[in-house]
Enzyme design. Sequence first.
Site, PDB file in Angstrom:
ATOM      1  N   LYS A 136       0.858  -1.190   0.000  1.00  7.88           N
ATOM      2  CA  LYS A 136       0.000   0.000   0.000  1.00  7.88           C
ATOM      3  C   LYS A 136       0.893   1.238   0.000  1.00  7.88           C
ATOM      4  O   LYS A 136       1.986   1.217   0.589  1.00  7.88           O
ATOM      5  CB  LYS A 136      -0.897  -0.063   1.246  1.00  7.88           C
ATOM      6  CG  LYS A 136      -1.981   0.994   1.333  1.00  7.88           C
ATOM      7  CD  LYS A 136      -2.867   0.729   2.563  1.00  7.88           C
ATOM      8  CE  LYS A 136      -3.950   1.773   2.755  1.00  7.88           C
ATOM      9  NZ  LYS A 136      -4.836   1.462   3.901  1.00  7.88           N
ATOM     10  N   SER A 139      -9.823  -1.033   7.049  1.00  7.24           N
ATOM     11  CA  SER A 139      -9.299  -0.815   5.696  1.00  7.24           C
ATOM     12  C   SER A 139      -8.629  -2.004   5.025  1.00  7.24           C
ATOM     13  O   SER A 139      -8.344  -1.945   3.838  1.00  7.24           O
ATOM     14  CB  SER A 139      -8.326   0.352   5.693  1.00  7.24           C
ATOM     15  OG  SER A 139      -9.053   1.548   5.652  1.00  7.24           O
ATOM     16  N   SER A 191      -9.701   1.614   3.032  1.00  7.03           N
ATOM     17  CA  SER A 191      -8.834   2.420   2.197  1.00  7.03           C
ATOM     18  C   SER A 191      -7.804   1.611   1.412  1.00  7.03           C
ATOM     19  O   SER A 191      -7.181   2.150   0.506  1.00  7.03           O
ATOM     20  CB  SER A 191      -8.106   3.448   3.072  1.00  7.03           C
ATOM     21  OG  SER A 191      -7.261   2.798   4.006  1.00  7.03           O
TER      22      SER A 191
HETATM   23  N1  GLN Z   1     -13.086   3.531   6.684  1.00 10.10           N
HETATM   24  C1  GLN Z   1     -12.381   3.926   7.857  1.00 10.10           C
HETATM   25  C2  GLN Z   1     -12.022   5.394   7.772  1.00 10.10           C
HETATM   26  O1  GLN Z   1     -12.408   6.014   6.863  1.00 10.10           O
HETATM   27  C3  GLN Z   1     -11.214   3.032   8.069  1.00 10.10           C
HETATM   28  C4  GLN Z   1      -9.949   3.494   7.467  1.00 10.10           C
HETATM   29  C5  GLN Z   1      -8.793   2.603   7.788  1.00 10.10           C
HETATM   30  O2  GLN Z   1      -8.941   1.519   8.339  1.00 10.10           O
HETATM   31  N2  GLN Z   1      -7.614   3.072   7.447  1.00 10.10           N
HETATM   32  O3  GLN Z   1     -11.375   5.925   8.615  1.00 10.10           O
END
Ligand code: GLN
Length: 463
Positions: free
Chosen positions: A72, A171, A147
């Site tokens: 990532k 994410s 994400s």
């Molecule tokens: N969807 C969550 C957010 O927007 C999780 C993001 C993550 O796990 N990095 O913060």
Amino acid sequence: MNASQTAAKVRLGQLKAEDLTKDCINRIKEGNAKINAFLEIFEQSALAQARAIDAKDPSQRGKLAGVCVAIKDNILYKGHTASCASKMLENYKAPYNAFVVERLLAEDAIIIGRTNMDEFAMGSSNENSAFGPVKNPLDLERVPGGSSGGSAAAVAAGMITMALGSDTGGSIRQPAAFCGIYGMKPTYGSVSRYGLVAFASSADQIGPLTADLQDNALLLEVLSGHDPKDSTSSQRPAFKMAELETKGLTVGIPSDFLENLNLEIRSCLDKAKEVLSDKGINFKEISLPYAKYSSPCYYILTSSEASSNLARFDGLRYGYKDESAGDLEDSYLKDRAKFGPEVKRRIMLGTFSLGSAHAEDYYLKAQKVRALIANDFAEAFKQVDAILMPATPNTAFKLGEKTEDLISLYLSDLYTAPANIAGLPALSFPYGKDAKGLPVGLQLYGNYFEEAKLYALAALLEK
Ligand code: GLN
């Protein structure tokens, strides 16, 4: 072939890492125009790595010999760009390797490129990338989740078999669910955060996304272990997959937390329960009374931490620098304007929640709720070995569908965020499809450092 089979053949000298790498690069080039999963292919360094592996004595080749792994874009790989899919870090080159990158290199994995993501890992749909959204390879009109959407889409599209993601509130697991693959958020502290660009340090964990369940455990073995450079890194021995007797294990179903569950997902959950029961697993109704507050708790805490972590991107220490800026204030205004709208929103929300006028009502309150949620799980794990629930409240939605409806987007983390709030491991795995043919992801939560149980239980449900 899964990754462990590929690596075995490279170790036997039956496959060449260079051929595998070239094939992988071709697959990515072919597919990426449509799905935008990769921001960059590390073509030169990957081929150089492959040649070096081929030149090694086969007996010296590592566990992931010749396997192409994507990282990532918030994970540092020395000399390569790590942009967090942000204009703020568009030209930032990593000055050192993340711990997990060192681990991959030590096991002869080929680091094939960096994957698209929501900017600074903030999002649930991958529409917050400064470099364009990622598309779900199973339906190009739909989001891959976020994400770590680039990592999940690259695996689901068959470009690669393994990728790294980071999970602060879901994410890894939510995009894994939307793309029909496996994603593990390990116990907090089991994988070093050294070299991961921080979003919310008390919740961030790096973990594996894979097409194959056994590969997921294999990759976690490579990633986990103590790192003195991360003060929250556990001193326990690294994760090691073990043969486990699953008969007689008890799995909890948190009925009060699943009250409004979508019926199609409910039917997949019921089916999984039936199959596991047939294989000798006991079930028990449990209660997680505070888990339903996980989303508000998560968004207050992580935005607060993010507002502090992201203060370093001020054009002086890190990040974009506008040379035309006059005084200090002008420079903050111009440089920090490079953040996208979601990142700005979180910084403002976090700064507000931490401010002395509101901290008591928001940040400190959320810390107390965090303790209550963690306590729900502590009570539950006195009675059960694992907890079964969905990974997400819905299957993959359409691009643009939730951009105007932030609350519903934030609620995508309802079932995933509790694991980060409590620091527990949780595995998302594909199980069944909805009426549109989209994959449904279920999830197993475990007690601290009990990842092996989750893999063993999920293996009983493998097709
Ligand atoms: N969807 C969550 C957010 O927007 C999780 C993001 C993550 O796990 N990095 O913060």
